[in-house]
Design a protein around this motif. Structure first.
Motif, short mmCIF file in Angstrom:
data_model
loop_
_atom_site.label_atom_id
_atom_site.label_comp_id
_atom_site.label_asym_id
_atom_site.label_seq_id
_atom_site.Cartn_x
_atom_site.Cartn_y
_atom_site.Cartn_z
N GLY A 23 8.54 -5.13 -18.82
CA GLY A 23 7.69 -3.99 -18.48
C GLY A 23 8.47 -2.71 -18.31
N LYS A 24 9.72 -2.82 -17.81
CA LYS A 24 10.53 -1.64 -17.55
C LYS A 24 11.30 -1.18 -18.79
CE LYS A 24 12.87 1.53 -15.32
NZ LYS A 24 12.23 2.82 -14.95
N TYR A 25 11.96 -2.11 -19.49
CA TYR A 25 12.90 -1.72 -20.54
C TYR A 25 12.31 -1.80 -21.95
CZ TYR A 25 16.32 -1.78 -16.83
OH TYR A 25 17.00 -1.51 -15.67
N PHE A 26 11.14 -2.41 -22.10
CA PHE A 26 10.48 -2.42 -23.40
C PHE A 26 9.21 -1.58 -23.26
CE2 PHE A 26 13.21 -6.15 -23.30
CZ PHE A 26 13.89 -6.03 -24.50
N ASN A 27 8.05 -2.20 -23.28
CA ASN A 27 6.80 -1.48 -23.03
C ASN A 27 5.72 -2.47 -22.64
OD1 ASN A 27 5.59 -2.51 -25.58
ND2 ASN A 27 7.09 -1.14 -26.55
N THR A 28 4.59 -1.95 -22.17
CA THR A 28 3.53 -2.83 -21.70
C THR A 28 2.90 -3.64 -22.83
OG1 THR A 28 2.04 -0.91 -21.79
CG2 THR A 28 2.92 -1.54 -19.63
N GLN A 29 2.96 -3.12 -24.06
CA GLN A 29 2.41 -3.89 -25.19
C GLN A 29 3.26 -5.13 -25.45
OE1 GLN A 29 2.33 -1.95 -29.07
NE2 GLN A 29 0.49 -3.09 -29.61
N THR A 30 4.58 -4.96 -25.46
CA THR A 30 5.48 -6.11 -25.63
C THR A 30 5.30 -7.11 -24.49
OG1 THR A 30 7.12 -4.72 -26.75
CG2 THR A 30 7.90 -6.82 -25.86
N LEU A 31 5.14 -6.59 -23.28
CA LEU A 31 4.89 -7.46 -22.13
C LEU A 31 3.56 -8.19 -22.30
CD1 LEU A 31 5.58 -8.58 -19.37
CD2 LEU A 31 4.66 -6.50 -18.33
N GLY A 32 2.58 -7.51 -22.90
CA GLY A 32 1.29 -8.16 -23.18
C GLY A 32 1.45 -9.34 -24.11
N TYR A 33 2.27 -9.20 -25.16
CA TYR A 33 2.54 -10.31 -26.08
C TYR A 33 3.22 -11.47 -25.35
CZ TYR A 33 1.53 -7.07 -29.95
OH TYR A 33 0.94 -6.18 -30.81
N TYR A 34 4.19 -11.12 -24.51
CA TYR A 34 4.89 -12.15 -23.74
C TYR A 34 3.93 -12.87 -22.79
CZ TYR A 34 8.01 -14.20 -20.24
OH TYR A 34 8.62 -15.07 -19.37
N THR A 35 3.09 -12.08 -22.11
CA THR A 35 2.11 -12.65 -21.18
C THR A 35 1.15 -13.59 -21.88
OG1 THR A 35 2.22 -10.65 -19.82
CG2 THR A 35 0.34 -12.09 -19.47
N ARG A 36 0.68 -13.16 -23.06
CA ARG A 36 -0.25 -13.99 -23.83
C ARG A 36 0.42 -15.29 -24.26
NH1 ARG A 36 -4.94 -14.74 -23.22
NH2 ARG A 36 -4.28 -16.86 -23.26
N LEU B 192 0.83 -1.20 0.00
CA LEU B 192 0.00 0.00 0.00
C LEU B 192 0.87 1.26 0.00
CD1 LEU B 192 -2.86 -0.83 2.57
CD2 LEU B 192 -3.04 -0.68 0.09
N ILE B 193 1.89 1.25 0.82
CA ILE B 193 2.79 2.41 0.91
C ILE B 193 3.55 2.61 -0.40
CG2 ILE B 193 4.84 3.33 2.06
CD1 ILE B 193 3.94 1.93 4.60
N GLY B 194 3.97 1.49 -1.02
CA GLY B 194 4.82 1.59 -2.20
C GLY B 194 4.09 1.60 -3.53
N GLY C 71 5.27 4.69 -10.60
CA GLY C 71 6.23 5.62 -11.21
C GLY C 71 7.41 4.90 -11.83
N TYR C 72 7.87 3.83 -11.18
CA TYR C 72 9.02 3.08 -11.67
C TYR C 72 8.72 2.47 -13.05
CZ TYR C 72 12.56 -0.59 -12.01
OH TYR C 72 13.57 -1.41 -12.45
N PHE C 73 7.52 1.89 -13.19
CA PHE C 73 7.14 1.28 -14.46
C PHE C 73 6.48 2.27 -15.42
CE2 PHE C 73 7.31 -2.47 -11.67
CZ PHE C 73 8.08 -3.31 -12.45
N ASP C 74 6.25 3.50 -14.94
CA ASP C 74 5.60 4.53 -15.74
C ASP C 74 4.21 4.06 -16.20
OD1 ASP C 74 5.33 7.01 -16.93
OD2 ASP C 74 6.28 6.39 -18.81
N VAL C 75 3.48 3.42 -15.28
CA VAL C 75 2.12 2.94 -15.54
C VAL C 75 1.24 3.45 -14.40
CG1 VAL C 75 0.63 0.94 -15.92
CG2 VAL C 75 3.00 0.89 -16.72
N ALA C 76 0.57 4.56 -14.62
CA ALA C 76 -0.17 5.25 -13.55
C ALA C 76 -1.24 4.37 -12.89
CB ALA C 76 -0.81 6.52 -14.10
#
Length: 484
Positions: free
Chosen positions: A233-246, A96-98, A104-109
């Protein structure tokens, strides 16, 4: 009932759970993938990594300690229950605190809003660790399977309805929370055990002495299993992570179900014969051959039909995940083998050696991962494949020491499954070079693959195939007899 029949029955229920529970969730994932975006799945991938790592701290190896302890009593159960619950609340408080910092670290509000909800999973899971350990000790996987199936159906249907109602990513969050919540409620409803106001420092120290090494090991292992979510998620983008997750969600239900079945079944059964060297070795080899027979077959088939399967089930927008899926099938092949080797260490009480191994392997992993990540996502996935083989050879060294089962013997036992899997892949994958519709392609691939698999096994008569065949025939014979 003999231990063999109990094991077969238990394995059957674990596979039933995988087929109906994970199978249904697999279909839910396909529906959600059509309704949501790769970015949505990428965000959930980050959440999955955070919760998985946190949850490994909450479990703390106490569940395994309870299963392994032959004379565990109500004092032990109560002590572990309150320990797990306290740790879960503390970790949730830190999340909760973090939450804002992580967003901010992942730049995903949106992470700052999701983490407080997803973090509740830690507390939910802590409530059912003891109940699950009690059921596992007596090999009662039937109850666990039925509960898991009901929880999966309830949470899956809810998530689909929410997605159709345009709740977007929150339908995935609900799926992640509701399933363990229903699971926990049903386990409490079924279980006769209830916590009492008992806590023993002596019991805690005894179980912690075994469990804390396993806690650190699981934490390292969980970090390894989820570091790719963090890096992508950090060094590429959430879309690329989405492909990996899928891609992982196409591979994992099959590999993970076989692994989970072997892990959950082998640990209590091998624990019972931990002091009988010959019996321990023979049962370990039996588990190893059976898991490799199943996993090599399934993973090579998934890799062969990856293209038509992805396009037909989730659509053209997920095409980028095809190559990811094929690469992930390689470590997926070896995953049950890695878990089985580690189970052997834990059964013999070598939790300190297990920890040492994890530290050594991760010292190799970190530079490998960071180095390949700089070269792109495909290179990162190639690094995962390379590390899977490194891990196999390291784990095997101590298996030879413990039960005198050498690498040469082990390779001799699994080579027939490797050759059969490779031949199956080549025959099925060749069809993808023919110009035809994807539906016709996958039907032809599966028809040829099944025909080749059955005819080859009928010719070479692998014991694992014959045992499964006999059980299927026996099942249908009993069903027909029951109808009459």
């Amino acid at each position: 009932m003999s231990i063999k029949n109990k094991a077969i029955s238990s394995f059957g229920w674990i596979l039933t759970e995988g087929l109906f529970s994970q199978g249904f969730l697999f279909m839910v994932g396909i529906i959600l993938a059509r309704l949501l975006t790769p970015v949505d799945f990428g965000v959930i991938g980050i959440i999955t990594a955070i919760i998985a790592i946190s949850n490994s701290v909450v479990e703390g190896g106490f569940g395994s300690a309870l299963i392994r302890k032959v004379d565990a009593d109500t004092i032990d159960y109560n002590t572990i229950f309150y320990s797990n619950l306290t740790i879960a609340i503390i970790i949730y408080f830190f999340l909760l605190i973090g939450a804002t910092t992580l967003a901010g670290y992942f730049d995903v509000a949106v992470l700052s809003k999701i983490i407080p909800f997803a973090g509740i999973l830690l507390i939910i899971n802590s409530f059912s660790i003891v109940q699950r350990a009690i059921l596992t000790k007596v090999l009662n996987f039937k109850t666990q399977a039925l509960i898991s199936i009901i929880a999966s159906f309830g949470s899956g249907l809810t998530a689909i309805i929410m997605a159709y109602q345009n709740f977007g990513i929150w339908s995935l969050v609900t799926l992640a929370i509701l399933r363990p919540l229903l699971n926990s409620i049903l386990l409490w409803y079924h279980s006769k055990w209830r916590p009492s106001l008992i806590f023993s420092i002596k019991s805690f120290k005894e179980l912690f002495n075994y469990g804390y090494k396993l806690l650190i090991t699981n934490l390292i292992h969980s970090f390894y299993r989820n570091i790719y979510y963090v890096l992508i998620g950090k060094y590429f983008n959430t879309q690329t992570l989405g492909y990996y997750t899928r891609a992982e969600q196409f591979q994992a239900p099959f590999s993970s179900n076989i692994t989970t079945a072997i892990q959950r079944l082998s640990f209590p059964i091998l624990s019972k014969v931990q002091n009988d060297h010959e019996l321990l070795k023979s049962r370990f080899i039996k588990f190893l051959r059976f898991s490799m027979f199943l996993n090599f077959t399934v993973m090579f088939v998934i890799a062969a039909i990856a293209e038509p399967m992805v396009i037909l089930l989730v659509g053209e927008k997920w095409r980028a995940s095809i190559l990811y899926l094929q690469l992930l099938c390689v470590p997926g092949i070896l995953y049950p083998l890695q878990i089985l080797h580690l189970n052997l260490l834990l059964v013999k009480g070598y939790s300190n050696l297990n920890l040492k191994l994890e530290l050594i392997k991760k010292m190799i992993l970190i530079p490998l991962v960071l180095g390949t990540a700089l070269l792109g996502i495909e290179a990162l996935l190639a690094g995962i494949v390379i590390f899977a083989f490194i891990e196999f050879f390291i784990n095997n060294h101590y298996t030879k020491t413990i039960i005198n089962y050498s690498l040469k013997e082990q390779l001799k036992d699994i080579i027939p499954f490797i050759l059969l899997g490779i031949a199956l892949f080549i025959i099925m994958y060749t069809i993808t070079f023919i110009d035809m519709g994807y539906l016709a392609m996958v039907i032809i691939q599966l028809t040829i693959g099944i025909t080749f698999f059955i005819s080859t096994n009928e010719f070479i008569k692998l014991p694992e195939y014959l045992e499964i065949k006999d059980k299927i025939i026996e099942f249908f014979y009993k069903a027909r007899k029951h109808e009459k």
